[in-house]
Structure formats: structure tokens, C-alpha cells
Design a protein around this motif. Structure first.
Motif, mmCIF file in Angstrom:
data_model
loop_
_atom_site.group_PDB
_atom_site.id
_atom_site.type_symbol
_atom_site.label_atom_id
_atom_site.label_comp_id
_atom_site.label_asym_id
_atom_site.label_seq_id
_atom_site.Cartn_x
_atom_site.Cartn_y
_atom_site.Cartn_z
ATOM 1 N N LEU A 1 -5.556 7.002 10.209
ATOM 2 C CA LEU A 1 -5.643 7.939 9.076
ATOM 3 C C LEU A 1 -4.284 7.976 8.400
ATOM 4 O O LEU A 1 -3.265 8.203 9.065
ATOM 5 C CB LEU A 1 -5.996 9.350 9.573
ATOM 6 C CG LEU A 1 -5.817 10.472 8.530
ATOM 7 C CD1 LEU A 1 -6.806 10.330 7.375
ATOM 8 C CD2 LEU A 1 -5.970 11.855 9.200
ATOM 9 N N VAL A 2 -4.271 7.732 7.097
ATOM 10 C CA VAL A 2 -3.027 7.883 6.329
ATOM 11 C C VAL A 2 -3.282 8.927 5.241
ATOM 12 O O VAL A 2 -4.135 8.731 4.372
ATOM 13 C CB VAL A 2 -2.559 6.550 5.710
ATOM 14 C CG1 VAL A 2 -1.188 6.741 5.044
ATOM 15 C CG2 VAL A 2 -2.480 5.447 6.760
ATOM 16 N N VAL B 1 -0.916 1.268 0.322
ATOM 17 C CA VAL B 1 -1.173 1.364 1.766
ATOM 18 C C VAL B 1 -2.528 0.730 2.097
ATOM 19 O O VAL B 1 -2.663 -0.028 3.065
ATOM 20 C CB VAL B 1 -1.127 2.851 2.218
ATOM 21 C CG1 VAL B 1 -1.748 3.029 3.601
ATOM 22 C CG2 VAL B 1 0.311 3.357 2.199
ATOM 23 N N ALA B 2 -3.537 1.036 1.275
ATOM 24 C CA ALA B 2 -4.878 0.481 1.513
ATOM 25 C C ALA B 2 -4.824 -1.050 1.513
ATOM 26 O O ALA B 2 -5.409 -1.707 2.381
ATOM 27 C CB ALA B 2 -5.846 0.990 0.443
ATOM 28 N N GLN B 3 -4.114 -1.623 0.556
ATOM 29 C CA GLN B 3 -4.039 -3.092 0.473
ATOM 30 C C GLN B 3 -3.271 -3.687 1.647
ATOM 31 O O GLN B 3 -3.640 -4.724 2.201
ATOM 32 C CB GLN B 3 -3.377 -3.498 -0.844
ATOM 33 C CG GLN B 3 -4.242 -3.154 -2.047
ATOM 34 C CD GLN B 3 -3.543 -3.472 -3.353
ATOM 35 O OE1 GLN B 3 -3.340 -4.631 -3.672
ATOM 36 N NE2 GLN B 3 -3.174 -2.453 -4.090
ATOM 37 N N LEU B 4 -2.180 -3.021 2.046
ATOM 38 C CA LEU B 4 -1.381 -3.572 3.157
ATOM 39 C C LEU B 4 -2.122 -3.451 4.490
ATOM 40 O O LEU B 4 -2.045 -4.348 5.332
ATOM 41 C CB LEU B 4 -0.018 -2.877 3.226
ATOM 42 C CG LEU B 4 0.918 -3.162 2.038
ATOM 43 C CD1 LEU B 4 2.237 -2.422 2.195
ATOM 44 C CD2 LEU B 4 1.174 -4.661 1.874
ATOM 45 N N LEU B 5 -2.882 -2.364 4.669
ATOM 46 C CA LEU B 5 -3.637 -2.234 5.918
ATOM 47 C C LEU B 5 -4.795 -3.233 5.960
ATOM 48 O O LEU B 5 -5.172 -3.724 7.030
ATOM 49 C CB LEU B 5 -4.138 -0.798 6.106
ATOM 50 C CG LEU B 5 -3.032 0.241 6.370
ATOM 51 C CD1 LEU B 5 -3.635 1.639 6.505
ATOM 52 C CD2 LEU B 5 -2.223 -0.098 7.630
ATOM 53 N N VAL C 1 4.506 2.420 6.434
ATOM 54 C CA VAL C 1 3.233 2.950 6.931
ATOM 55 C C VAL C 1 2.504 1.881 7.743
ATOM 56 O O VAL C 1 1.981 2.145 8.834
ATOM 57 C CB VAL C 1 2.351 3.442 5.764
ATOM 58 C CG1 VAL C 1 0.972 3.865 6.260
ATOM 59 C CG2 VAL C 1 3.041 4.592 5.020
ATOM 60 N N SER C 2 2.486 0.655 7.205
ATOM 61 C CA SER C 2 1.838 -0.454 7.907
ATOM 62 C C SER C 2 2.429 -0.620 9.308
ATOM 63 O O SER C 2 1.707 -0.767 10.299
ATOM 64 C CB SER C 2 2.023 -1.740 7.072
ATOM 65 O OG SER C 2 1.958 -2.887 7.867
ATOM 66 N N PHE C 3 3.758 -0.570 9.402
ATOM 67 C CA PHE C 3 4.427 -0.689 10.701
ATOM 68 C C PHE C 3 4.006 0.446 11.639
ATOM 69 O O PHE C 3 3.637 0.205 12.800
ATOM 70 C CB PHE C 3 5.950 -0.690 10.502
ATOM 71 C CG PHE C 3 6.728 -0.550 11.770
ATOM 72 C CD1 PHE C 3 6.755 -1.577 12.715
ATOM 73 C CD2 PHE C 3 7.430 0.620 12.046
ATOM 74 C CE1 PHE C 3 7.466 -1.434 13.900
ATOM 75 C CE2 PHE C 3 8.140 0.770 13.222
ATOM 76 C CZ PHE C 3 8.161 -0.260 14.162
ATOM 77 N N ASN D 1 2.909 10.360 12.961
ATOM 78 C CA ASN D 1 4.246 10.286 12.360
ATOM 79 C C ASN D 1 4.174 10.681 10.891
ATOM 80 O O ASN D 1 3.105 10.692 10.277
ATOM 81 C CB ASN D 1 4.801 8.863 12.481
ATOM 82 C CG ASN D 1 5.099 8.499 13.930
ATOM 83 O OD1 ASN D 1 6.028 9.033 14.530
ATOM 84 N ND2 ASN D 1 4.291 7.609 14.501
ATOM 85 N N ALA D 2 5.353 10.976 10.337
ATOM 86 C CA ALA D 2 5.436 11.278 8.902
ATOM 87 C C ALA D 2 6.410 10.305 8.255
ATOM 88 O O ALA D 2 7.389 9.874 8.870
ATOM 89 C CB ALA D 2 5.903 12.709 8.680
ATOM 90 N N VAL D 3 6.113 9.977 7.005
ATOM 91 C CA VAL D 3 7.038 9.196 6.182
ATOM 92 C C VAL D 3 7.468 10.111 5.030
ATOM 93 O O VAL D 3 6.630 10.761 4.408
ATOM 94 C CB VAL D 3 6.356 7.915 5.656
ATOM 95 C CG1 VAL D 3 7.240 7.226 4.627
ATOM 96 C CG2 VAL D 3 6.043 6.974 6.811
#
Ligand code: NAD
Length: 247
Positions: A87-88, A21-25, A223-225, A181-183
């Protein structure tokens, strides 16, 4: 100090789904703050990858199950970069045991990290996002919080709690233009699975319609979306990313 880039705070960002997630954001243009118990391994290229994208990255050593440590980390980040846009909540553990053998520690450890940790982080960033009148929060739950799983009363209760927390916080922050939102992932290939027996793994894969375990990118892209402007009208949602493991 004001930071013109969006700032994303990723808990559990040193490993697995959080690292992805960190890399995609960062790819999406965010500066990244990783909040975790431990720094990423030296061999882990995630931090270098983020920097190679021209984005800043900082590491905040904190335990999400300790509210004072979370508050201090958030204060440090705001004083450094002046804002938190995303925030993720990825930090998580499991301590599986059937309920008749589960001790208090196994119960409390999982509730403290997987549920209270999400609460502490959401509570700490909420005033910042309310003041900015903009923000996105994504909490990583699990399909096992929706369906239950043998040996996971602690984990399933925590992950179900995350869904209730997410829907409530979506209501509380909506007027300030903050989405929550939740994943809910199914079985995803990460270090958390290292102790899973081969039998349990094969049983789980047999449930997955698409016939394979998930990759961290499968979750990370969702998550990125959800953190992007493309998802600006989605809030209070729980999205399964599980290859059809639970339908
Ligand atoms: P992982 O073990 O690879 O990463 C978890 C990270 O959380 C680690 O870096 C760890 O140091 C950090 N962490 C643990 N306790 C912490 C604490 N108290 N404070 C701060 N950081 C802490 O695991 P993962 O598979 O990437 O899991 C990420 C999230 O996804 C978890 O919430 C997990 O429950 C959830 N999830 C994973 C799967 C899966 O199959 N991998 C499935 C459903 C849900």
C-alpha cells in the motif's frame, strides 16, 4: 481468485508522485490498483505504460477521506485479485492560508484527506497483510510535517500526524512481518504545484542544497526500494527526499 503477482494499491495514483510510483512498482513486477477521485487523463500514458510492461492495472474510484468508500474499494480489489502486498498512500491536497484567516473547511479538508485518508487506507489493508504475514506500507508525508511551513498549519499538522501514525503502525504490524515507512519529499515537480507563485517557488528552490526541484522519479525510486525485499529490515523510518532542502 488468487493472483501470483504481487499486488500494489496506490492512492492518488492518477497524478504526480502516485502515478510515477504506480509505474515503477509495475516495473518491479507488481499488478497495480490505482485508488483516486479521478481516472488518469486520457492523454496520460501511465496506464498504457503499466500494461505494456505486461502487468494488470485496475482503477478504483474512491475518496480516501470517506472510510466506507475506502473499505468498499479494498474489498473490491481483494475479491478481484485475492491479495494486497503493498500500500502506498500518495493521495493528498493542500489549502494554504495563515491560521488567522484559515476557515474550518480549509482545516478539515486537509486533515480529512491527508491524515484521515491515510488512516482509513492503512486500517482497511492491515487485516489482509496481517493474515498474509507479509506486506509493505509507505506513506507520503512531507518535510513540512517535520519543520512546519508558513501558511500550512493544516498541511503540516496532517503530515506530522502521518509520521506518528507510521511509527505506531510499524510497531503494531512488525510481528506479522509488515514494514511501515514514510517518505518526506521536499519540493517535487507535480500538478499540485500549479498554483504556487513564482516568488514562493524561487524561495523554495533557494533552500534546496542540490539547487533544483525534485522529479517524481526521485521520490518514486525511494518508494520502490522501501516496497522491495531489499528494504526488508527497514521499518518505522521517515526518509527525506528533498535534495537537502531540510537538514
Ligand atoms: P498531485 O495533485 O499531482 O496528485 C495527488 C493525487 O491525489 C491526485 O491524483 C488527486 O486526484 C488525488 N486525490 C486528492 N484528493 C483525493 C481524495 N480525497 N481521494 C482520493 N484521491 C485523492 O500531487 P503530488 O504532488 O503528486 O502529491 C502526492 C503526495 O505527495 C501528496 O500527499 C502530497 O502532499 C505529497 N507531497 C508532494 C510534494 C510536492 O512538492 N509535489 C511535496 C511533499 C509532499
Amino acid at each position: 481468485m488468487d493472483n501470483p503477482s504481487r499486488v500494489a494499491l496506490v492512492t492518488g495514483g492518477s497524478s504526480g508522485i502516485g502515478s510515477c510510483v504506480a509505474q515503477l512498482l509495475a516495473r518491479d513486477g507488481c499488478d497495480i490498483a490505482v485508488l483516486d477521485l479521478k481516472r488518469p487523463n486520457e492523454s496520460d500514458s501511465a496506464l498504457y505504460h503499466i500494461q505494456s510492461l505486461g502487468k494488470q492495472v485496475c482503477f478504483l474510484e474512491a475518496n480516501v477521506s470517506k472510510s466506507e468508500e475506502v473499505n468498499t474499494a479494498v474489498e473490491t480489489l481483494v475479491s478481484r485479485w485475492g491479495r494486497i502486498d503493498i500500500l502506498v498512500n500518495c493521495a493528498g491536497i493542500f489549502r494554504d492560508q495563515v491560521i488567522w484567516k484559515m476557515n474550518d473547511e480549509q482545516w478539515r479538508d486537509v486533515i480529512d484527506v491527508d491524515l484521515s485518508g491515510v488512516f482509513y487506507c492503512c486500517r482497511a489493508v492491515s487485516p489482509i497483510m496481517r493474515a498474509a504475514k507479509k506486506g509493505a506500507i509507505v506513506n507520503i508525508s512531507s518535510i513540512n510535517g517535520m519543520r512546519g511551513k508558513f501558511g500550512q498549519t493544516n498541511y503540516a499538522a496532517a503530515k506530522a500526524g502521518v509520521i506518528g501514525l507510521t511509527k505506531t503502525l510499524a510497531r503494531e504490524l512488525a510481528r506479522r512481518n509488515v514494514t511501515v515507512n514514510a517518505v518526506a519529499p521536499g519540493l517535487i515537480e507535480t500538478p499540485i504545484l500549479q498554483n504556487m507563485s513564482e516568488t514562493a517557488r524561487l524561495d523554495a528552490v533557494a533552500e534546496i542544497l542540490l539547487g533544483r526541484t525534485g522529479q517524481v522519479e526521485d521520490v518514486g525510486e525511494m518508494v520502490s526500494f522501501l516496497c522491495s525485499d531489499r528494504a526488508r529490515f527497514i521499518t518505522g523510518e521517515v526518509i527525506r527526499v528533498d535534495g537537502g532542502q531540510y537538514i
